[in-house]
Design an enzyme around this catalytic site. Sequence first.
Site, mmCIF file in Angstrom:
data_model
loop_
_atom_site.group_PDB
_atom_site.id
_atom_site.type_symbol
_atom_site.label_atom_id
_atom_site.label_comp_id
_atom_site.label_asym_id
_atom_site.label_seq_id
_atom_site.Cartn_x
_atom_site.Cartn_y
_atom_site.Cartn_z
ATOM 1 N N VAL A 105 0.824 -1.219 0.000
ATOM 2 C CA VAL A 105 0.000 0.000 0.000
ATOM 3 C C VAL A 105 0.857 1.268 0.000
ATOM 4 O O VAL A 105 0.347 2.362 -0.237
ATOM 5 C CB VAL A 105 -0.989 0.001 1.199
ATOM 6 C CG1 VAL A 105 -2.010 -1.116 1.038
ATOM 7 C CG2 VAL A 105 -0.282 -0.123 2.548
ATOM 8 N N LYS A 106 2.137 1.117 0.314
ATOM 9 C CA LYS A 106 3.117 2.229 0.295
ATOM 10 C C LYS A 106 2.576 3.516 0.905
ATOM 11 O O LYS A 106 2.677 4.589 0.315
ATOM 12 C CB LYS A 106 3.614 2.488 -1.123
ATOM 13 C CG LYS A 106 4.392 1.322 -1.723
ATOM 14 C CD LYS A 106 5.084 1.726 -3.004
ATOM 15 C CE LYS A 106 5.737 0.549 -3.678
ATOM 16 N NZ LYS A 106 4.794 -0.433 -4.254
ATOM 17 N N ARG A 107 2.025 3.398 2.105
ATOM 18 C CA ARG A 107 1.453 4.578 2.745
ATOM 19 C C ARG A 107 2.528 5.459 3.376
ATOM 20 O O ARG A 107 3.617 4.986 3.713
ATOM 21 C CB ARG A 107 0.438 4.167 3.821
ATOM 22 C CG ARG A 107 -0.798 3.485 3.267
ATOM 23 C CD ARG A 107 -1.548 4.410 2.307
ATOM 24 N NE ARG A 107 -2.833 3.855 1.939
ATOM 25 C CZ ARG A 107 -3.184 3.466 0.720
ATOM 26 N NH1 ARG A 107 -2.321 3.528 -0.269
ATOM 27 N NH2 ARG A 107 -4.387 3.012 0.468
#
Length: 306
Positions: A105-107
């Site tokens: 999700v590479k938040r």
Amino acid sequence: MFSDNLIHAIKFKNNPTVVGLDPRIESIPEFIKKAAFNKYGNNTKGISEAMYNFNKGIIDAVFDVVPAVKIQIAFYEVYGADGIEAFYKTAEYAKEKGLIVIADVKRGDIADVAEMYSKAYLQNPSIDAITINPYMGEDTMTPYIHDVIEYDKGLFILVKTSNVGSGTIQNLKTMNGTVYENVAYMVDKISKLAKGSLGYSSIGAVVGATYKEEAKILRKIMPSAIFLVPGYGAQGATAEDVINCFDENNLGAIVNSSRKVIFAYKSQYWKDVYSEYEYAQAARAEVLLMMGMINNAFLKRRYVAC
Ligand SMILES: O=c1ccn([C@@H]2O[C@H](COP(=O)(O)O)[C@@H](O)[C@H]2O)c(=O)[nH]1
């Protein structure tokens, strides 16, 4: 603990690979799309149904040979609420099959917003680990670190990414080494907060397979971080390229391949062996080939070292 579970699963299956479930609707076999579109129409609902059924087929074909799957949320987000439903249903199904589920999700956001992201993913029982972007600073990672410890989850922090342009920022030189080395020092410090009994931490790093030399440096800076290694296959990296991500016991990394595995049935190599109806068998063959190549590279490294 997440790191111990992942290492046990890798050892048990003798396979340090992860299958990336990044379904592109145009590459999904026609028979799956036809069935889904007949049921719901060629709309977000029909497309999401096709993606989920496609993923189920892949999971059924690989769950006994791979330790984990990585689900890239972008391919689901694009279809709104229906796509998100397919994302969670895929995660739940993979969990039911005993797989470790990594949500890519590479938040990254200020800490009190990160708390919401962390709650959404790390407090979800179907998700074991997520990827995050550390470039807003150490304070923004606090909620994830808290949840990793509290809910026994995993975190993979972007350090050196696989894309061709990653060097434009990550390889910039500072007074204390490159930017990516500085991020790695930070990850090393944080990783000590969640160390498992096998010496590895539940807080790991994303290190691109496409940067062999950087991987060698990073393996030394972050001895207890498990590396999630994308870039194998479709982005051009080979088994020889990923070897520096592993420690001397051939542990400490898990190599992702998405397109090359899930759409193997369309490749030059497999297209005459498997029909579109056998897309899942083609994926299994491709992931077994990848596992064989990486295990061979381990052997080669051992003999070269002798
Ligand atoms: O540095 C990075 C970090 C993440 N990714 C993700 O891995 C897969 C790669 O897909 P392929 O089809 O095997 O190329 C994709 O989900 C990316 O978001 C990455 O490529 N590089």
